[in-house]
Design a protein around this motif. Structure first.
Motif, mmCIF file in Angstrom:
data_model
loop_
_atom_site.group_PDB
_atom_site.id
_atom_site.type_symbol
_atom_site.label_atom_id
_atom_site.label_comp_id
_atom_site.label_asym_id
_atom_site.label_seq_id
_atom_site.Cartn_x
_atom_site.Cartn_y
_atom_site.Cartn_z
ATOM 1 N N GLN A 154 14.197 45.697 65.477
ATOM 2 C CA GLN A 154 12.877 46.131 65.018
ATOM 3 C C GLN A 154 12.358 45.212 63.911
ATOM 4 N N THR A 155 13.233 44.828 62.993
ATOM 5 C CA THR A 155 12.858 43.934 61.894
ATOM 6 C C THR A 155 12.423 42.574 62.424
ATOM 7 N N ALA A 156 13.184 42.041 63.382
ATOM 8 C CA ALA A 156 12.849 40.732 63.956
ATOM 9 C C ALA A 156 11.506 40.783 64.675
ATOM 10 N N LEU A 157 11.297 41.834 65.463
ATOM 11 C CA LEU A 157 10.038 41.968 66.200
ATOM 12 C C LEU A 157 8.859 42.183 65.249
ATOM 13 N N ALA A 158 9.061 42.980 64.215
ATOM 14 C CA ALA A 158 7.990 43.243 63.242
ATOM 15 C C ALA A 158 7.570 41.950 62.548
ATOM 16 N N GLY A 159 8.529 41.085 62.255
ATOM 17 C CA GLY A 159 8.224 39.803 61.629
ATOM 18 C C GLY A 159 7.343 38.940 62.519
ATOM 19 N N LEU A 160 7.663 38.932 63.821
ATOM 20 C CA LEU A 160 6.857 38.150 64.772
ATOM 21 C C LEU A 160 5.458 38.736 64.915
ATOM 22 N N LEU A 161 5.358 40.050 64.907
ATOM 23 C CA LEU A 161 4.044 40.699 65.004
ATOM 24 C C LEU A 161 3.183 40.350 63.792
ATOM 25 N N ARG A 162 3.813 40.301 62.619
ATOM 26 C CA ARG A 162 3.086 39.919 61.401
ATOM 27 C C ARG A 162 2.602 38.470 61.488
ATOM 28 N N ASP A 163 3.405 37.630 62.162
ATOM 29 C CA ASP A 163 3.055 36.213 62.296
ATOM 30 C C ASP A 163 2.025 35.966 63.393
ATOM 31 N N GLN A 164 1.531 37.064 64.011
ATOM 32 C CA GLN A 164 0.499 36.961 65.050
ATOM 33 C C GLN A 164 0.944 36.152 66.265
ATOM 34 N N VAL A 165 2.216 36.269 66.649
ATOM 35 C CA VAL A 165 2.710 35.624 67.862
ATOM 36 C C VAL A 165 2.060 36.325 69.047
ATOM 37 N N ASP A 166 1.620 35.563 70.062
ATOM 38 C CA ASP A 166 0.926 36.222 71.166
ATOM 39 C C ASP A 166 1.797 36.432 72.409
ATOM 40 N N ARG A 167 2.994 35.883 72.416
ATOM 41 C CA ARG A 167 3.899 36.143 73.532
ATOM 42 C C ARG A 167 5.328 36.201 73.008
ATOM 43 N N ILE A 168 5.994 37.309 73.269
ATOM 44 C CA ILE A 168 7.394 37.466 72.865
ATOM 45 C C ILE A 168 8.216 37.726 74.123
ATOM 46 N N VAL A 169 9.284 36.944 74.278
ATOM 47 C CA VAL A 169 10.240 37.183 75.353
ATOM 48 C C VAL A 169 11.521 37.676 74.684
ATOM 49 N N VAL A 170 11.967 38.866 75.062
ATOM 50 C CA VAL A 170 13.213 39.404 74.510
ATOM 51 C C VAL A 170 14.314 39.122 75.524
ATOM 52 N N ASP A 171 15.231 38.241 75.143
ATOM 53 C CA ASP A 171 16.351 37.864 76.002
ATOM 54 C C ASP A 171 17.445 38.925 75.874
ATOM 55 N N LEU A 172 17.608 39.707 76.940
ATOM 56 C CA LEU A 172 18.584 40.802 76.924
ATOM 57 C C LEU A 172 19.881 40.452 77.651
ATOM 58 N N SER A 173 20.068 39.181 77.997
ATOM 59 C CA SER A 173 21.233 38.785 78.792
ATOM 60 C C SER A 173 22.553 39.078 78.083
ATOM 61 N N GLY A 174 22.522 39.176 76.754
ATOM 62 C CA GLY A 174 23.750 39.452 76.011
ATOM 63 C C GLY A 174 23.890 40.895 75.572
ATOM 64 N N VAL A 175 22.943 41.763 75.991
ATOM 65 C CA VAL A 175 22.983 43.172 75.591
ATOM 66 C C VAL A 175 23.774 43.971 76.630
ATOM 67 N N GLU A 176 24.884 44.556 76.168
ATOM 68 C CA GLU A 176 25.756 45.293 77.081
ATOM 69 C C GLU A 176 25.380 46.763 77.198
ATOM 70 N N PHE A 177 24.692 47.278 76.183
ATOM 71 C CA PHE A 177 24.331 48.693 76.170
ATOM 72 C C PHE A 177 23.020 48.855 75.422
ATOM 73 N N CYS A 178 22.175 49.743 75.897
ATOM 74 C CA CYS A 178 20.919 50.036 75.216
ATOM 75 C C CYS A 178 20.629 51.520 75.376
#
Length: 112
Positions: free
Chosen positions: A31-55
């Motif tokens: 959430q902190t990482a995404l919030a930082g990007l939103l503050r920076d006005q990034v217009d495209r975010i790709v979340v790489d979930l290839s290393g996430v084993e559980f959500c």
């Protein structure tokens, strides 16, 4: 299990790579990482979930909230390369129709 989050961005695009387990205890990191990007006005975010084993639902809510905020700013959020367990959660909850899900991290974004 820990969750490691790293971010690379170029221009208005960013890749957020998450590795480990995304749950109630680790979701604030993402959430902190995404919030930082939103503050920076990034217009495209790709979340790489290839290393996430559980959500869990907390992790999904963090992704949903970020997608909603980014959409309000005129941007897009994509989920890339989710593992079978995470893909299953997306399908069972119907979120696979809400998120833009790709099987691989876009190559142009890879070198960051």
């Amino acid at each position: 299990m820990e969750l490691n989050v790293s971010t690379s961005s170029q221009g208005g695009h960013a890749v957020v790579t998450a590795t480990g387990e995304l749950d109630l205890y680790t979701a604030p990191r993402l959430q902190t990482a995404l919030a930082g990007l939103l503050r920076d006005q990034v217009d495209r975010i790709v979340v790489d979930l290839s290393g996430v084993e559980f959500c869990d639902s907390t992790g999904m809510n963090v992704l949903l909230a970020a997608m909603k905020r980014l959409k309000e700013q005129g941007g897009t959020l994509e989920l890339a390369a989710p593992r079978p367990a995470v893909k299953r959660i997306l399908q069972v909850t119907g979120l696979d129709t809400v998120f833009s899900v790709t099987d691989a991290v876009p190559a142009a974004m890879d070198a960051g």
